[in-house]
Design a protein around this motif. Sequence first.
Motif, PDB file in Angstrom:
ATOM      1  N   PRO A 142      12.486  45.182  58.306  1.00 26.18           N
ATOM      2  CA  PRO A 142      11.172  44.605  57.978  1.00 26.18           C
ATOM      3  C   PRO A 142      11.141  43.095  58.183  1.00 26.18           C
ATOM      4  O   PRO A 142      12.160  42.410  58.073  1.00 26.18           O
ATOM      5  CB  PRO A 142      11.000  44.963  56.488  1.00 26.18           C
ATOM      6  CG  PRO A 142      11.965  46.065  56.222  1.00 26.18           C
ATOM      7  CD  PRO A 142      13.107  45.857  57.149  1.00 26.18           C
ATOM      8  N   SER A 143       9.945  42.583  58.473  1.00 23.07           N
ATOM      9  CA  SER A 143       9.768  41.133  58.593  1.00 23.07           C
ATOM     10  C   SER A 143      10.096  40.460  57.263  1.00 23.07           C
ATOM     11  O   SER A 143       9.774  40.982  56.190  1.00 23.07           O
ATOM     12  CB  SER A 143       8.327  40.809  58.989  1.00 23.07           C
ATOM     13  OG  SER A 143       8.033  41.319  60.268  1.00 23.07           O
ATOM     14  N   GLY A 144      10.749  39.318  57.336  1.00 19.43           N
ATOM     15  CA  GLY A 144      11.114  38.598  56.130  1.00 19.43           C
ATOM     16  C   GLY A 144      12.206  39.259  55.322  1.00 19.43           C
ATOM     17  O   GLY A 144      12.416  38.917  54.153  1.00 19.43           O
ATOM     18  N   GLY A 145      12.943  40.189  55.963  1.00 22.16           N
ATOM     19  CA  GLY A 145      13.943  40.961  55.235  1.00 22.16           C
ATOM     20  C   GLY A 145      15.338  40.387  55.224  1.00 22.16           C
ATOM     21  O   GLY A 145      16.264  41.067  54.769  1.00 22.16           O
ATOM     22  N   GLY A 146      15.525  39.194  55.785  1.00 21.89           N
ATOM     23  CA  GLY A 146      16.826  38.555  55.684  1.00 21.89           C
ATOM     24  C   GLY A 146      17.670  38.607  56.941  1.00 21.89           C
ATOM     25  O   GLY A 146      18.844  38.210  56.914  1.00 21.89           O
ATOM     26  N   LYS A 147      17.100  39.054  58.053  1.00 22.46           N
ATOM     27  CA  LYS A 147      17.880  39.175  59.292  1.00 22.46           C
ATOM     28  C   LYS A 147      18.324  37.800  59.790  1.00 22.46           C
ATOM     29  O   LYS A 147      19.498  37.594  60.129  1.00 22.46           O
ATOM     30  CB  LYS A 147      17.043  39.891  60.358  1.00 22.46           C
ATOM     31  CG  LYS A 147      16.621  41.309  59.962  1.00 22.46           C
ATOM     32  CD  LYS A 147      15.820  41.999  61.041  1.00 22.46           C
ATOM     33  CE  LYS A 147      14.481  41.329  61.292  1.00 22.46           C
ATOM     34  NZ  LYS A 147      13.579  41.328  60.114  1.00 22.46           N
ATOM     35  N   SER A 148      17.391  36.857  59.848  1.00 17.34           N
ATOM     36  CA  SER A 148      17.737  35.501  60.292  1.00 17.34           C
ATOM     37  C   SER A 148      18.688  34.835  59.305  1.00 17.34           C
ATOM     38  O   SER A 148      19.604  34.101  59.709  1.00 17.34           O
ATOM     39  CB  SER A 148      16.467  34.654  60.452  1.00 17.34           C
ATOM     40  OG  SER A 148      15.628  35.187  61.462  1.00 17.34           O
ATOM     41  N   THR A 149      18.490  35.091  58.018  1.00 22.77           N
ATOM     42  CA  THR A 149      19.391  34.549  57.000  1.00 22.77           C
ATOM     43  C   THR A 149      20.811  35.041  57.223  1.00 22.77           C
ATOM     44  O   THR A 149      21.782  34.279  57.100  1.00 22.77           O
ATOM     45  CB  THR A 149      18.904  34.955  55.593  1.00 22.77           C
ATOM     46  OG1 THR A 149      17.597  34.432  55.373  1.00 22.77           O
ATOM     47  CG2 THR A 149      19.844  34.435  54.522  1.00 22.77           C
ATOM     48  N   MET A 150      20.950  36.316  57.586  1.00 19.82           N
ATOM     49  CA  MET A 150      22.271  36.866  57.853  1.00 19.82           C
ATOM     50  C   MET A 150      22.939  36.154  59.024  1.00 19.82           C
ATOM     51  O   MET A 150      24.131  35.805  58.961  1.00 19.82           O
ATOM     52  CB  MET A 150      22.178  38.365  58.146  1.00 19.82           C
ATOM     53  CG  MET A 150      23.533  39.033  58.318  1.00 19.82           C
ATOM     54  SD  MET A 150      23.425  40.738  58.917  1.00 19.82           S
ATOM     55  CE  MET A 150      22.441  41.472  57.627  1.00 19.82           C
ATOM     56  N   LEU A 151      22.193  35.915  60.104  1.00 17.41           N
ATOM     57  CA  LEU A 151      22.761  35.201  61.244  1.00 17.41           C
ATOM     58  C   LEU A 151      23.188  33.792  60.847  1.00 17.41           C
ATOM     59  O   LEU A 151      24.246  33.307  61.276  1.00 17.41           O
ATOM     60  CB  LEU A 151      21.757  35.131  62.394  1.00 17.41           C
ATOM     61  CG  LEU A 151      21.471  36.405  63.182  1.00 17.41           C
ATOM     62  CD1 LEU A 151      20.725  36.058  64.479  1.00 17.41           C
ATOM     63  CD2 LEU A 151      22.721  37.196  63.495  1.00 17.41           C
TER      64      LEU A 151
END
Length: 242
Positions: free
Chosen positions: A47-56
């Motif tokens: 989902p959008s805003g689900g933490g994917k970029s944060t994980m990277l």
Amino acid sequence: MASVTRPLSVRIDKKEFPSVGERPSNHVLENISFDVDPGSFVIITGPSGGGKSTMLNIIAGLDDDYDGQVEFGSQGPNIAFVFQSPRLLPWRTVYENIALALPPDDPRLANIPELLKRVGLTEAANAYPEMISLGMQRRVALARAFVLEPDILLMDEPFVSLDDPTAYALRELLVELWSRRPTTVLFVTHDRAEAVMLGTRILRLSAGPATIAEDVPVQLSVADRGDREKVRAEQRRIFGEA
């Protein structure tokens, strides 16, 4: 040059952004745990805003405010990051933007002409970013990442906002570059066709606080990834639609 011969190991027990003013704290990631074998192309979707970029950002070492641990297969791996925006310096040429990733006396600078040829930018080497299209700018960003010869390549929706033909051409280019010099890739996308065309494995995150809801291998060879019908069939197998 570091060489990753053991898996990348990611464990994020908890990632929370603290409250700011009247905005409450945001518990983004929880109980994330996975290993990545060298040379894998791992898609991260959800989902959008689900933490994917944060994980990277955590894997890249740009965010160390979390509970957990990221372990690499070697000490000091060479990491490259391709963002949603090409992030080119407007006062430098295409060639200079690529060369900027390396020290002035680095022998890898000699590889730039060949990379420019591979990404179709030889004629644009002396052009400035404002003189070329967004699709060409994204090719510059790809070349800048690959000139580093990275052990780990992190990509955060690098083809977002492009028209379909341009995005497809860039995916084909990425598959070619990756197959010529396999590197460990973690690639964030919302596009399911893109996920299947590029990935050897797909990690789907749940709604927040995000954890890994699904971990699925992609059963396509490098040659199959250029066949739209085979990509659509694999998309149906994984996601139940195309």
